[in-house]
Design an enzyme around this catalytic site. Structure first.
Site, PDB file in Angstrom:
ATOM      1  CG  HIS A 140      -1.038  96.773 -34.688  1.00 20.70           C
ATOM      2  ND1 HIS A 140      -1.688  95.591 -34.424  1.00 20.70           N
ATOM      3  CD2 HIS A 140      -1.701  97.731 -33.995  1.00 20.70           C
ATOM      4  CE1 HIS A 140      -2.705  95.819 -33.605  1.00 20.70           C
ATOM      5  NE2 HIS A 140      -2.746  97.118 -33.341  1.00 20.70           N
ATOM      6  CE1 TYR A 170      -1.707  87.475 -38.312  1.00 20.91           C
ATOM      7  CE2 TYR A 170      -3.239  86.121 -39.567  1.00 20.91           C
ATOM      8  CZ  TYR A 170      -2.631  87.342 -39.338  1.00 20.91           C
ATOM      9  OH  TYR A 170      -2.928  88.415 -40.141  1.00 20.91           O
ATOM     10  N   PRO A 173      -7.656  84.618 -46.150  1.00 16.88           N
ATOM     11  CG  PRO A 173      -9.334  84.647 -44.535  1.00 16.88           C
ATOM     12  CD  PRO A 173      -8.907  83.945 -45.771  1.00 16.88           C
ATOM     13  CE  LYS A 219       0.436  90.625 -47.654  1.00 13.34           C
ATOM     14  NZ  LYS A 219       0.281  91.714 -46.711  1.00 13.34           N
ATOM     15  CE1 TYR A 230      -0.067  89.699 -41.413  1.00 12.86           C
ATOM     16  CE2 TYR A 230       0.455  91.873 -40.533  1.00 12.86           C
ATOM     17  CZ  TYR A 230      -0.393  90.783 -40.621  1.00 12.86           C
ATOM     18  OH  TYR A 230      -1.579  90.784 -39.933  1.00 12.86           O
TER      19      TYR A 230
HETATM   20  P1  RFL Z   1     -15.670  93.760 -52.962  1.00 14.87           P
HETATM   21  O1  RFL Z   1     -15.371  94.337 -51.621  1.00 14.87           O
HETATM   22  O2  RFL Z   1     -16.288  92.405 -53.000  1.00 14.87           O
HETATM   23  O3  RFL Z   1     -16.558  94.802 -53.754  1.00 14.87           O
HETATM   24  C1  RFL Z   1     -17.167  94.468 -54.970  1.00 14.87           C
HETATM   25  C2  RFL Z   1     -18.370  95.344 -55.140  1.00 14.87           C
HETATM   26  O4  RFL Z   1     -18.990  95.041 -56.399  1.00 14.87           O
HETATM   27  C3  RFL Z   1     -20.384  94.967 -56.189  1.00 14.87           C
HETATM   28  N1  RFL Z   1     -21.008  94.132 -57.226  1.00 14.87           N
HETATM   29  C4  RFL Z   1     -21.730  94.627 -58.248  1.00 14.87           C
HETATM   30  N2  RFL Z   1     -22.000  95.886 -58.624  1.00 14.87           N
HETATM   31  C5  RFL Z   1     -22.771  96.074 -59.725  1.00 14.87           C
HETATM   32  N3  RFL Z   1     -23.300  95.032 -60.440  1.00 14.87           N
HETATM   33  C6  RFL Z   1     -23.062  93.748 -60.097  1.00 14.87           C
HETATM   34  N4  RFL Z   1     -23.595  92.747 -60.777  1.00 14.87           N
HETATM   35  C7  RFL Z   1     -22.222  93.511 -58.966  1.00 14.87           C
HETATM   36  N5  RFL Z   1     -21.761  92.389 -58.351  1.00 14.87           N
HETATM   37  C8  RFL Z   1     -21.044  92.791 -57.312  1.00 14.87           C
HETATM   38  C9  RFL Z   1     -20.535  94.386 -54.796  1.00 14.87           C
HETATM   39  O5  RFL Z   1     -21.821  94.660 -54.227  1.00 14.87           O
HETATM   40  C10 RFL Z   1     -19.410  95.086 -54.063  1.00 14.87           C
HETATM   41  O6  RFL Z   1     -19.815  96.304 -53.475  1.00 14.87           O
HETATM   42  O7  RFL Z   1     -14.337  93.669 -53.848  1.00 14.87           O
HETATM   43  P2  RFL Z   1     -13.068  94.645 -53.903  1.00 14.87           P
HETATM   44  O8  RFL Z   1     -13.455  96.078 -53.974  1.00 14.87           O
HETATM   45  O9  RFL Z   1     -12.183  94.036 -54.936  1.00 14.87           O
HETATM   46  O10 RFL Z   1     -12.361  94.473 -52.466  1.00 14.87           O
HETATM   47  C11 RFL Z   1     -11.776  93.260 -52.066  1.00 14.87           C
HETATM   48  C12 RFL Z   1     -11.904  93.099 -50.557  1.00 14.87           C
HETATM   49  O11 RFL Z   1     -13.248  93.291 -50.174  1.00 14.87           O
HETATM   50  C13 RFL Z   1     -11.429  91.712 -50.100  1.00 14.87           C
HETATM   51  O12 RFL Z   1     -10.284  91.289 -50.806  1.00 14.87           O
HETATM   52  C14 RFL Z   1     -11.084  91.715 -48.574  1.00 14.87           C
HETATM   53  O13 RFL Z   1     -12.208  91.955 -47.805  1.00 14.87           O
HETATM   54  C15 RFL Z   1     -10.457  90.382 -48.172  1.00 14.87           C
HETATM   55  N6  RFL Z   1     -10.198  90.319 -46.747  1.00 14.87           N
HETATM   56  C16 RFL Z   1      -9.086  90.929 -46.198  1.00 14.87           C
HETATM   57  N7  RFL Z   1      -8.263  91.684 -46.963  1.00 14.87           N
HETATM   58  C17 RFL Z   1      -7.202  92.356 -46.405  1.00 14.87           C
HETATM   59  O14 RFL Z   1      -6.459  93.029 -47.147  1.00 14.87           O
HETATM   60  N8  RFL Z   1      -6.929  92.304 -45.058  1.00 14.87           N
HETATM   61  C18 RFL Z   1      -7.720  91.583 -44.207  1.00 14.87           C
HETATM   62  O15 RFL Z   1      -7.486  91.626 -43.009  1.00 14.87           O
HETATM   63  C19 RFL Z   1      -8.836  90.825 -44.776  1.00 14.87           C
HETATM   64  N9  RFL Z   1      -9.659  90.111 -43.996  1.00 14.87           N
HETATM   65  C20 RFL Z   1     -11.082  89.596 -45.927  1.00 14.87           C
HETATM   66  C21 RFL Z   1     -10.764  89.506 -44.535  1.00 14.87           C
HETATM   67  C22 RFL Z   1     -12.237  88.991 -46.431  1.00 14.87           C
HETATM   68  C23 RFL Z   1     -13.078  88.305 -45.588  1.00 14.87           C
HETATM   69  N10 RFL Z   1     -14.260  87.747 -46.165  1.00 14.87           N
HETATM   70  C24 RFL Z   1     -15.542  87.817 -45.589  1.00 14.87           C
HETATM   71  C25 RFL Z   1     -14.230  87.251 -47.516  1.00 14.87           C
HETATM   72  C26 RFL Z   1     -11.595  88.797 -43.679  1.00 14.87           C
HETATM   73  C27 RFL Z   1     -12.738  88.174 -44.207  1.00 14.87           C
HETATM   74  C28 RFL Z   1     -13.575  87.388 -43.241  1.00 14.87           C
HETATM   75  C1  PHB Z   2      -9.434  91.041 -39.453  1.00 13.01           C
HETATM   76  O1  PHB Z   2      -9.213  91.809 -38.499  1.00 13.01           O
HETATM   77  O2  PHB Z   2     -10.569  90.890 -39.926  1.00 13.01           O
HETATM   78  C2  PHB Z   2      -8.297  90.277 -40.034  1.00 13.01           C
HETATM   79  C3  PHB Z   2      -7.010  90.549 -39.625  1.00 13.01           C
HETATM   80  C4  PHB Z   2      -5.946  89.829 -40.156  1.00 13.01           C
HETATM   81  C5  PHB Z   2      -6.197  88.850 -41.092  1.00 13.01           C
HETATM   82  C6  PHB Z   2      -7.489  88.602 -41.526  1.00 13.01           C
HETATM   83  C7  PHB Z   2      -8.552  89.324 -41.006  1.00 13.01           C
HETATM   84  O3  PHB Z   2      -5.163  88.131 -41.591  1.00 13.01           O
END
Ligand code: RFL
Ligand code: PHB
Length: 389
Positions: free
Chosen positions: A72, A200, A292, A296, A384
């Protein structure tokens, strides 16, 4: 079992780090509490910074991303009738990649065998021991038997609820937190996106985001008070709300469809310092959470992994202990900048319950300024697309 590095957590941070270390000949193992299917069922991030894409390229795991991901050139901020486009390509020369976290995780998972990366799934009761020594260890239970891994370094990539951060003594721990009074209700549906770029939106009824995973799969969010329950939101109610909040132009192009997934994620800003204690390093959500709004979280996890891999390559390759010691300060400098950006975009685009007319005028003034100033747009674009590592 004896290893150079034990990694806890096989989310994107743990798998990326495992592959990077393995590609440099560092002996490591990854422990994950859940099953592979469970990890892949979590619908999360959708936007990858150039630096995150570059890490997948460096590993030679970018083929599917290049084929299926959507680069994008810009994104949009909507405020009522007004749409402000941030042309990230023109302003920074870079792009972001729309490619789901689930897909990136799948690519990293699928490459385990070929690259010889050992990941132990369904490892329960993971516990860290002797992290202040040069001989730390991790114990876990698998299929009813207890196991111990002795390592030189442990890296906690176990997300916000994992045990690694907890293993750092309270006497050295510093917590910084801001909890927001709302969550994002997300819906994933196999329908074409309403717009070719993300929108957004700040509407008087609340925030909305139009995102996507592909030309045929859409991801939308609306913000809701934390008291709301996902059961109270039928698909129709979400589509109706999106049509209002995203404004008439986007609404005219929304295709409705049944939800494949629907969930509410609370919003939080959180930083834990230090990101290293003794022989334990923290990466990703284990050390920090961003709301979110700036996309980031995953990208910050990837930049932590970049710094951690650099430090561990220097440590095991050149016996450079200082590289490990300086990991925390290096990573935190970037973490705080991403925290600031995510917080400020959240502040700009959401209606906080405690806000009055003054705060709203501040939002309008800032959006006016952004709409009229290339310098302001460049600042947003630069953040961004991802600050340099
Ligand atoms: P994760 O993905 O939470 O992975 C951690 C792993 O550790 C495991 N774990 C264990 N393993 C062994 N023993 C234990 N006791 C354990 N406890 C936990 C878990 O099962 C898991 O597999 O962390 P990691 O790798 O640091 O990654 C971080 C990302 O997942 C997170 O920051 C992003 O998803 C945040 N996020 C977004 N980030 C972006 O860069 N761009 C986005 O567009 C974006 N959108 C989002 C998001 C997060 C969201 N939610 C649901 C919080 C949108 C949403 C809705
Ligand atoms: C997503 O597609 O899940 C998404 C995209 C942008 C954001 C957060 C989540 O800032």
């Amino acid at each position: 079992m004896k290893r150079q590095v034990a990694i806890i957590g096989a989310g994107p941070a743990g798998l990326l780090l495992g592959h990077l270390l393995k590609s440099e000949g560092i002996d490591c193992v990854v422990l994950e509490r859940q099953s592979p299917d469970y990890v892949l069922s979590r619908i999360r991030a959708g936007v990858l910074e150039q630096g995150t894409v570059a890490m997948m390229e460096r590993l030679g795991l970018d083929a599917r991303m290049k084929a299926e991901g959507l680069p994008h050139d810009g994104f949009n901020l909507a405020d009522g009738e007004r749409l402000i486009r941030i042309d990230i390509k023109a302003l920074t020369g870079k792009q972001v990649m729309v490619y789901g976290q689930t897909e990136m995780t799948r690519d990293l998972m699928d490459a385990r065998e070929a690259r010889g990366l050992e990941v132990i799934y369904q490892a329960s009761d993971v516990a860290l021991h002797d992290i202040e020594s040069d001989t730390p260890s991790v114990t876990y239970t698998k299929d009813g038997a207890e196991h111990r891994i002795e390592a030189r370094i442990i890296v906690g990539c176990d997300g916000f609820h994992g045990p690694s951060r907890q293993a750092i003594p309270a006497s050295v721990a510093r917590h910084f937190e801001r909890v927001y009074p709302f969550g994002w209700l997300g819906i994933l549906s196999d329908v074409p996106p309403c717009n070719h770029e993300l929108i957004y939106a700040n509407h008087e009824r609340g925030f909305a985001l139009a995102s996507q995973r592909s030309h045929t799969r859409s991801r939308y969010y609306v913000d809701v008070p934390l008291t709301e329950k996902v059961e109270d939101w039928s698909d129709d109610r979400i589509w109706d709300e999106l049509a209002i909040r995203l404004g008439p132009d986007a609404a005219a192009h929304i295709t409705r469809g049944p939800s494949l997934e629907k969930s509410i994620a609370p919003l939080r800003s959180y930083v834990f310092e230090p990101m290293r204690h003794g022989s334990l390093l923290l990466c990703g959500d284990a050390a920090h959470i961003v709301p979110p709004t700036g996309a980031k979280g995953l990208n910050l996890a990837a930049s932590d992994v970049h710094y951690a891999a650099e430090a561990l390559i220097a440590f095991f390759g050149r016996n450079d202990a200082e590289a490990v010691i300086s990991y925390s300060d290096k990573a935190l400098a970037r973490v705080w900048k991403s925290e600031r950006f995510s917080w400020s975009l959240t502040r700009l685009m959401h209606r906080f319950p405690e806000d009055g007319p003054f705060e709203r005028r501040m939002q309008v003034a800032e959006l006016d300024y952004i709409a009229s100033s290339e310098a302001a747009q460049r600042s947003i674009a630069e953040n961004y697309v991802g600050l340099p590592v």
